[in-house]
Design a protein around this motif. Sequence first.
Motif, short mmCIF file in Angstrom:
data_model
loop_
_atom_site.label_atom_id
_atom_site.label_comp_id
_atom_site.label_asym_id
_atom_site.label_seq_id
_atom_site.Cartn_x
_atom_site.Cartn_y
_atom_site.Cartn_z
N GLU A 286 0.83 -1.21 0.00
CA GLU A 286 0.00 0.00 0.00
C GLU A 286 0.87 1.26 0.00
N ASN A 287 2.07 1.14 -0.49
CA ASN A 287 3.01 2.26 -0.60
C ASN A 287 3.37 2.87 0.75
N VAL A 288 3.34 2.01 1.76
CA VAL A 288 3.74 2.45 3.10
C VAL A 288 5.17 2.00 3.35
N VAL A 289 5.99 2.90 3.85
CA VAL A 289 7.40 2.59 4.09
C VAL A 289 7.55 1.79 5.37
N GLU A 290 8.28 0.71 5.26
CA GLU A 290 8.59 -0.13 6.43
C GLU A 290 10.08 -0.45 6.43
N ALA A 291 10.60 -0.74 7.61
CA ALA A 291 12.03 -1.07 7.76
C ALA A 291 12.21 -2.58 7.77
N ARG A 292 13.21 -3.03 7.05
CA ARG A 292 13.53 -4.46 7.03
C ARG A 292 14.97 -4.66 7.52
N GLN A 293 15.09 -5.53 8.52
CA GLN A 293 16.44 -5.89 8.98
C GLN A 293 17.02 -6.92 8.02
N LEU A 294 18.24 -6.72 7.57
CA LEU A 294 18.86 -7.55 6.55
C LEU A 294 19.98 -8.41 7.12
N THR A 295 20.22 -9.51 6.43
CA THR A 295 21.40 -10.32 6.71
C THR A 295 22.34 -10.15 5.52
N VAL A 296 23.42 -9.43 5.75
CA VAL A 296 24.37 -9.13 4.67
C VAL A 296 25.47 -10.18 4.68
N VAL A 297 25.70 -10.77 3.50
CA VAL A 297 26.74 -11.79 3.36
C VAL A 297 28.09 -11.14 3.12
N GLN A 298 28.15 -10.25 2.14
CA GLN A 298 29.39 -9.55 1.81
C GLN A 298 29.06 -8.43 0.83
N ASP A 299 30.05 -7.63 0.53
CA ASP A 299 29.86 -6.60 -0.49
C ASP A 299 30.26 -7.15 -1.85
N MET A 300 29.72 -6.57 -2.91
CA MET A 300 30.07 -6.94 -4.28
C MET A 300 29.98 -5.66 -5.11
N GLY A 301 31.13 -5.07 -5.36
CA GLY A 301 31.14 -3.81 -6.06
C GLY A 301 30.48 -2.73 -5.21
N GLY A 302 29.46 -2.07 -5.77
CA GLY A 302 28.74 -1.05 -5.02
C GLY A 302 27.48 -1.56 -4.36
N ASP A 303 27.31 -2.89 -4.27
CA ASP A 303 26.11 -3.49 -3.69
C ASP A 303 26.46 -4.34 -2.48
N TRP A 304 25.41 -4.59 -1.68
CA TRP A 304 25.50 -5.60 -0.61
C TRP A 304 24.80 -6.86 -1.09
N VAL A 305 25.40 -8.01 -0.78
CA VAL A 305 24.75 -9.29 -1.06
C VAL A 305 23.94 -9.66 0.18
N VAL A 306 22.62 -9.73 0.02
CA VAL A 306 21.71 -9.95 1.15
C VAL A 306 21.08 -11.33 1.02
N SER A 307 21.19 -12.11 2.09
CA SER A 307 20.65 -13.47 2.06
C SER A 307 19.30 -13.59 2.75
N ASP A 308 18.96 -12.66 3.63
CA ASP A 308 17.71 -12.78 4.39
C ASP A 308 17.18 -11.38 4.69
N GLY A 309 15.84 -11.27 4.78
CA GLY A 309 15.21 -10.00 5.11
C GLY A 309 14.41 -9.41 3.97
N LEU A 310 14.55 -9.95 2.76
CA LEU A 310 13.83 -9.44 1.61
C LEU A 310 13.07 -10.56 0.92
N ASN A 311 12.08 -10.17 0.15
CA ASN A 311 11.30 -11.11 -0.65
C ASN A 311 11.36 -10.68 -2.11
N ALA A 312 11.07 -11.63 -2.99
CA ALA A 312 11.06 -11.32 -4.42
C ALA A 312 10.05 -10.22 -4.72
N GLY A 313 10.47 -9.21 -5.47
CA GLY A 313 9.60 -8.11 -5.85
C GLY A 313 9.57 -6.97 -4.86
N ASP A 314 10.30 -7.06 -3.75
CA ASP A 314 10.33 -5.96 -2.80
C ASP A 314 10.91 -4.72 -3.48
N ARG A 315 10.33 -3.55 -3.08
CA ARG A 315 10.76 -2.28 -3.64
C ARG A 315 11.60 -1.55 -2.59
#
Length: 356
Positions: A286-315
């Motif tokens: 519903e376009n409401v902002v929420e905070a998600r705690q992430l599990t970061v595996v490592q960095d890759m270039g300018g990104d973080w590799v996240v293994s947990d805390g997100l779902n497919a299609g998350d914005r």
Amino acid sequence: MQTVQPQDLTLTTTLPGRVVASGMAEVRPQVAGIVTDRLFQEGGRVEAGDVLYTIDPASYQAAVAQAEAAVAQAQAQLNAAQKEEVRQQELASRNVSSTAALDTAIAARDSALAGLQAARAQLNATQIELDRTKIKARLSGEIGRSLTSQGALVTASQASPLAVIRNIDTVYVDVTQSAAEIIEWRRGNAGARMGDSMAEVSLTLADGSVYDQKGRLTAAEPDVNEQTGVVVLRMSFDNPDKLLLPGMYVQVEMPTRIAKAVFLVPQEAVSRNRRGQPVAMVVGAENVVEARQLTVVQDMGGDWVVSDGLNAGDRIVTVGLQMASLGATVTPEEPAAAAPAASGDAPAAPAATQTE
């Protein structure tokens, strides 16, 4: 805003290492004498079999001549013994000579033959020593500076080398990896050999540039250093331009494992909460902002590799985080495709705009 999807990624790790020559030979004399000539260019290339130094051969030539004379003498004695044996056989066939005399002649012939063989062996040994007065390269490669000079006295198998030859057409890079990382890698690859799955590794030089040749893992020590708890890994790199020199400090980026169903999240979209845990702002259904705690595996270039805390299609909110407070309703905007910017263009709109 950026929509994320899970994907399988090959994770890498950066390990420090040192360049090692693929072959090294220390040039040492095998006979004693005075060095008379140096026949190579310091710092140049030599081929196996090239003569590098010469040692005064006079005494060794004399030894060869003496051995040749001993061979000639032994040959003469053998000839005489053989003639005496033939004569005794003729006499024995006519019953003129005794069997004991024939046996003595045969024994003398055998003794003379053995003496000739011993003399020839001595001649061979002296010839080898004479040949060794020409000190030859046993390895093709780059030779360093000469550590001796004309007129110096050298001895057989002395401790200090006369020069060192290194083959750097192909070089090794020895790196160390912790035992814990090795265990993690083996578990993630079902116990496979490391060299079988690491097709290529890349190299970063001391000045930060990336080496243009790819390498391959060729060996891994089958034991862990008891004092440091690390395993030594050896990579092989082609070195056609001789850019890599032994002893040079480098960094190797090598694959460790394949992470399945992970997300790439821009580093600017991840912040830390009060506990220091990584958090991303996600726009809900519903376009409401929420905070998600992430599990970061490592960095890759300018990104973080996240293994947990997100779902497919998350914005994920990537721009305008200061405007997208927790629980606020926003108007998400996907980033426009990159295009050449005209002079005086206005800045791009934020990825998430809060709705009053």
